[in-house]
Motif scaffolding. Sequence first.
Motif, PDB file in Angstrom:
ATOM      1  N   ARG A  54      99.227  63.823 127.445  1.00 23.12           N
ATOM      2  CA  ARG A  54     100.568  63.515 127.911  1.00 23.12           C
ATOM      3  C   ARG A  54     100.456  62.740 129.219  1.00 23.12           C
ATOM      4  NH1 ARG A  54     105.675  65.375 126.374  1.00 23.12           N
ATOM      5  NH2 ARG A  54     107.220  65.060 128.003  1.00 23.12           N
ATOM      6  N   ILE A  55     100.895  61.488 129.191  1.00 22.47           N
ATOM      7  CA  ILE A  55     100.848  60.621 130.359  1.00 22.47           C
ATOM      8  C   ILE A  55     102.242  60.035 130.565  1.00 22.47           C
ATOM      9  CG2 ILE A  55      99.830  58.538 131.376  1.00 22.47           C
ATOM     10  CD1 ILE A  55      97.343  59.099 129.653  1.00 22.47           C
ATOM     11  N   ALA A  56     102.801  60.276 131.753  1.00 19.21           N
ATOM     12  CA  ALA A  56     104.122  59.747 132.113  1.00 19.21           C
ATOM     13  C   ALA A  56     105.176  60.115 131.066  1.00 19.21           C
ATOM     14  CB  ALA A  56     104.066  58.237 132.325  1.00 19.21           C
ATOM     15  N   LYS A  57     105.208  61.391 130.718  1.00 16.67           N
ATOM     16  CA  LYS A  57     106.189  61.953 129.784  1.00 16.67           C
ATOM     17  C   LYS A  57     106.086  61.400 128.363  1.00 16.67           C
ATOM     18  CE  LYS A  57     109.538  62.976 133.397  1.00 16.67           C
ATOM     19  NZ  LYS A  57     110.909  62.860 133.848  1.00 16.67           N
ATOM     20  N   GLN A  58     104.955  60.796 128.032  1.00 16.19           N
ATOM     21  CA  GLN A  58     104.739  60.306 126.669  1.00 16.19           C
ATOM     22  C   GLN A  58     103.397  60.830 126.159  1.00 16.19           C
ATOM     23  OE1 GLN A  58     104.896  56.055 126.661  1.00 16.19           O
ATOM     24  NE2 GLN A  58     107.123  55.998 126.532  1.00 16.19           N
ATOM     25  N   TRP A  59     103.363  61.132 124.865  1.00 11.81           N
ATOM     26  CA  TRP A  59     102.117  61.568 124.247  1.00 11.81           C
ATOM     27  C   TRP A  59     101.315  60.338 123.857  1.00 11.81           C
ATOM     28  CZ3 TRP A  59     100.355  66.196 124.851  1.00 11.81           C
ATOM     29  CH2 TRP A  59     101.251  67.257 125.036  1.00 11.81           C
ATOM     30  N   ILE A  60     100.093  60.272 124.328  1.00  7.82           N
ATOM     31  CA  ILE A  60      99.191  59.164 124.035  1.00  7.82           C
ATOM     32  C   ILE A  60      98.035  59.705 123.192  1.00  7.82           C
ATOM     33  CG2 ILE A  60      97.689  57.385 125.046  1.00  7.82           C
ATOM     34  CD1 ILE A  60     100.620  57.044 125.811  1.00  7.82           C
ATOM     35  N   HIS A  61      97.665  58.966 122.165  1.00  8.49           N
ATOM     36  CA  HIS A  61      96.524  59.334 121.326  1.00  8.49           C
ATOM     37  C   HIS A  61      95.383  58.372 121.633  1.00  8.49           C
ATOM     38  CE1 HIS A  61      98.834  62.145 118.794  1.00  8.49           C
ATOM     39  NE2 HIS A  61      99.832  61.340 119.098  1.00  8.49           N
ATOM     40  N   GLN A  62      94.252  58.931 122.075  1.00 10.93           N
ATOM     41  CA  GLN A  62      93.100  58.120 122.451  1.00 10.93           C
ATOM     42  C   GLN A  62      91.891  58.520 121.622  1.00 10.93           C
ATOM     43  OE1 GLN A  62      92.767  59.040 126.638  1.00 10.93           O
ATOM     44  NE2 GLN A  62      93.911  57.204 127.221  1.00 10.93           N
ATOM     45  N   ALA A  63      91.174  57.517 121.129  1.00  7.38           N
ATOM     46  CA  ALA A  63      89.930  57.772 120.405  1.00  7.38           C
ATOM     47  C   ALA A  63      88.861  58.192 121.410  1.00  7.38           C
ATOM     48  CB  ALA A  63      89.501  56.526 119.651  1.00  7.38           C
ATOM     49  N   GLN A  64      88.132  59.237 121.076  1.00  6.08           N
ATOM     50  CA  GLN A  64      87.070  59.759 121.939  1.00  6.08           C
ATOM     51  C   GLN A  64      85.763  59.778 121.161  1.00  6.08           C
ATOM     52  OE1 GLN A  64      87.548  60.831 125.213  1.00  6.08           O
ATOM     53  NE2 GLN A  64      89.625  60.042 125.003  1.00  6.08           N
ATOM     54  N   GLU A  65      84.666  59.662 121.886  1.00  6.00           N
ATOM     55  CA  GLU A  65      83.347  59.714 121.251  1.00  6.00           C
ATOM     56  C   GLU A  65      82.348  60.377 122.194  1.00  6.00           C
ATOM     57  OE1 GLU A  65      79.934  56.502 120.245  1.00  6.00           O
ATOM     58  OE2 GLU A  65      81.841  56.173 119.210  1.00  6.00           O
ATOM     59  N   GLN A  66      81.495  61.209 121.621  1.00  8.36           N
ATOM     60  CA  GLN A  66      80.381  61.810 122.358  1.00  8.36           C
ATOM     61  C   GLN A  66      79.115  61.637 121.542  1.00  8.36           C
ATOM     62  OE1 GLN A  66      81.333  65.935 123.062  1.00  8.36           O
ATOM     63  NE2 GLN A  66      82.141  65.501 125.096  1.00  8.36           N
ATOM     64  N   ASN A  67      78.020  61.385 122.218  1.00 11.24           N
ATOM     65  CA  ASN A  67      76.732  61.238 121.559  1.00 11.24           C
ATOM     66  C   ASN A  67      75.764  62.266 122.130  1.00 11.24           C
ATOM     67  OD1 ASN A  67      76.991  58.701 119.843  1.00 11.24           O
ATOM     68  ND2 ASN A  67      77.841  58.075 121.802  1.00 11.24           N
ATOM     69  N   TRP A  68      75.021  62.913 121.232  1.00 11.94           N
ATOM     70  CA  TRP A  68      74.097  63.970 121.619  1.00 11.94           C
ATOM     71  C   TRP A  68      72.759  63.717 120.940  1.00 11.94           C
ATOM     72  CZ3 TRP A  68      76.063  67.896 124.716  1.00 11.94           C
ATOM     73  CH2 TRP A  68      77.458  67.991 124.783  1.00 11.94           C
ATOM     74  N   MET A  69      71.694  64.198 121.574  1.00 19.48           N
ATOM     75  CA  MET A  69      70.371  64.206 120.944  1.00 19.48           C
ATOM     76  C   MET A  69      69.723  65.557 121.226  1.00 19.48           C
ATOM     77  SD  MET A  69      68.710  60.488 121.548  1.00 19.48           S
ATOM     78  CE  MET A  69      67.858  60.229 120.022  1.00 19.48           C
ATOM     79  N   TRP A  70      69.252  66.179 120.182  1.00 22.69           N
ATOM     80  CA  TRP A  70      68.540  67.446 120.334  1.00 22.69           C
ATOM     81  C   TRP A  70      67.119  67.268 119.818  1.00 22.69           C
ATOM     82  CZ3 TRP A  70      73.812  67.874 119.071  1.00 22.69           C
ATOM     83  CH2 TRP A  70      74.572  68.609 119.994  1.00 22.69           C
ATOM     84  N   VAL A  71      66.177  67.771 120.587  1.00 24.81           N
ATOM     85  CA  VAL A  71      64.773  67.743 120.196  1.00 24.81           C
ATOM     86  C   VAL A  71      64.446  69.119 119.654  1.00 24.81           C
ATOM     87  CG1 VAL A  71      62.410  67.387 120.970  1.00 24.81           C
ATOM     88  CG2 VAL A  71      64.279  66.059 121.981  1.00 24.81           C
ATOM     89  N   VAL A  72      63.967  69.152 118.423  1.00 23.89           N
ATOM     90  CA  VAL A  72      63.720  70.414 117.735  1.00 23.89           C
ATOM     91  C   VAL A  72      62.217  70.589 117.589  1.00 23.89           C
ATOM     92  CG1 VAL A  72      64.191  71.757 115.666  1.00 23.89           C
ATOM     93  CG2 VAL A  72      65.876  70.093 116.477  1.00 23.89           C
ATOM     94  N   ALA A  73      61.714  71.668 118.152  1.00 21.23           N
ATOM     95  CA  ALA A  73      60.291  71.973 118.057  1.00 21.23           C
ATOM     96  C   ALA A  73      60.129  73.340 117.416  1.00 21.23           C
ATOM     97  CB  ALA A  73      59.665  71.964 119.449  1.00 21.23           C
ATOM     98  N   GLY A  74      58.963  73.593 116.926  1.00 20.25           N
ATOM     99  CA  GLY A  74      58.703  74.902 116.339  1.00 20.25           C
ATOM    100  C   GLY A  74      59.115  74.964 114.887  1.00 20.25           C
ATOM    101  N   ASN A  75      59.273  76.166 114.412  1.00 23.80           N
ATOM    102  CA  ASN A  75      59.533  76.400 112.999  1.00 23.80           C
ATOM    103  C   ASN A  75      61.041  76.464 112.720  1.00 23.80           C
ATOM    104  OD1 ASN A  75      59.030  76.834 110.344  1.00 23.80           O
ATOM    105  ND2 ASN A  75      58.502  78.985 110.558  1.00 23.80           N
ATOM    106  N   LEU A  76      61.733  75.365 112.894  1.00 21.31           N
ATOM    107  CA  LEU A  76      63.169  75.300 112.616  1.00 21.31           C
ATOM    108  C   LEU A  76      63.469  74.309 111.494  1.00 21.31           C
ATOM    109  CD1 LEU A  76      64.499  75.311 116.285  1.00 21.31           C
ATOM    110  CD2 LEU A  76      64.497  77.205 114.671  1.00 21.31           C
ATOM    111  N   THR A  77      62.510  74.102 110.603  1.00 20.54           N
ATOM    112  CA  THR A  77      62.686  73.119 109.537  1.00 20.54           C
ATOM    113  C   THR A  77      63.737  73.537 108.518  1.00 20.54           C
ATOM    114  OG1 THR A  77      60.852  74.129 108.335  1.00 20.54           O
ATOM    115  CG2 THR A  77      60.338  72.222 109.727  1.00 20.54           C
ATOM    116  N   LEU A  78      64.037  74.820 108.438  1.00 20.55           N
ATOM    117  CA  LEU A  78      65.040  75.277 107.476  1.00 20.55           C
ATOM    118  C   LEU A  78      66.465  74.969 107.912  1.00 20.55           C
ATOM    119  CD1 LEU A  78      63.533  78.759 106.532  1.00 20.55           C
ATOM    120  CD2 LEU A  78      63.386  76.620 105.257  1.00 20.55           C
ATOM    121  N   TYR A  79      66.657  74.652 109.186  1.00 18.39           N
ATOM    122  CA  TYR A  79      67.985  74.370 109.707  1.00 18.39           C
ATOM    123  C   TYR A  79      68.328  72.898 109.525  1.00 18.39           C
ATOM    124  CZ  TYR A  79      67.869  78.948 111.883  1.00 18.39           C
ATOM    125  OH  TYR A  79      67.812  80.292 112.098  1.00 18.39           O
ATOM    126  N   ALA A  80      69.490  72.648 108.928  1.00 19.34           N
ATOM    127  CA  ALA A  80      69.961  71.275 108.746  1.00 19.34           C
ATOM    128  C   ALA A  80      70.416  70.712 110.085  1.00 19.34           C
ATOM    129  CB  ALA A  80      71.118  71.257 107.739  1.00 19.34           C
TER     130      ALA A  80
END
Length: 178
Positions: A59-85
């Motif tokens: 809500r900006i200046a008494k009006q509802w505004i719709h904004q596209a948002q994006e987040q980027n993540w990277m996870w490094v997986v080590a060990g025996n986690l191969t069963l997890y998608a």
Amino acid sequence: MEFIKEAQALTLGRKPTQHVERDGRQVDIWEVEALDFSEGYGAKVRVVKVRETWIQRKRIAKQWIHQAQEQNWMWVVAGNLTLYAGADIRDIGHLRWKVENNAFGELTQHWHLTHSAHHHPTALLSLLWIKLIAFTLFHAFAILHGKRFRLGTVTLAEIRRQIYRSLLCGQPLLLFSG
């Protein structure tokens, strides 16, 4: 950090290996298997790259505004986690922040888990355990037996403040009565 550059290069222009929706977010997931983490590590790691997109309503200046948002993540997986998608790795990664914010944030801000006056290793460990046990018992008791908390008329922070004041001043508690 060469493995991150390598993961970026290997996923550039490729379709995601998995697409899911989480909490109103569109989640694209790329996975790169068997990357060398470092010379000294000796084992291969998996990199899970995630792009989350959603529409945020503000809500900006008494009006509802719709904004596209994006987040980027990277996870490094080590060990025996191969069963997890990749989606599971993403979910686990986000849950880590919930633990950080809800548990450790509250412990340091409201339960005096800060600098200790005693520096002997046994004293430090004992004080840490006492605070963690008190924290856990307080939350379990308030959630299971706190009628006013369950009804939403009082917060856990207010219960904590009233218990603290009652211990300091000797005032009786009125929290758990009707």
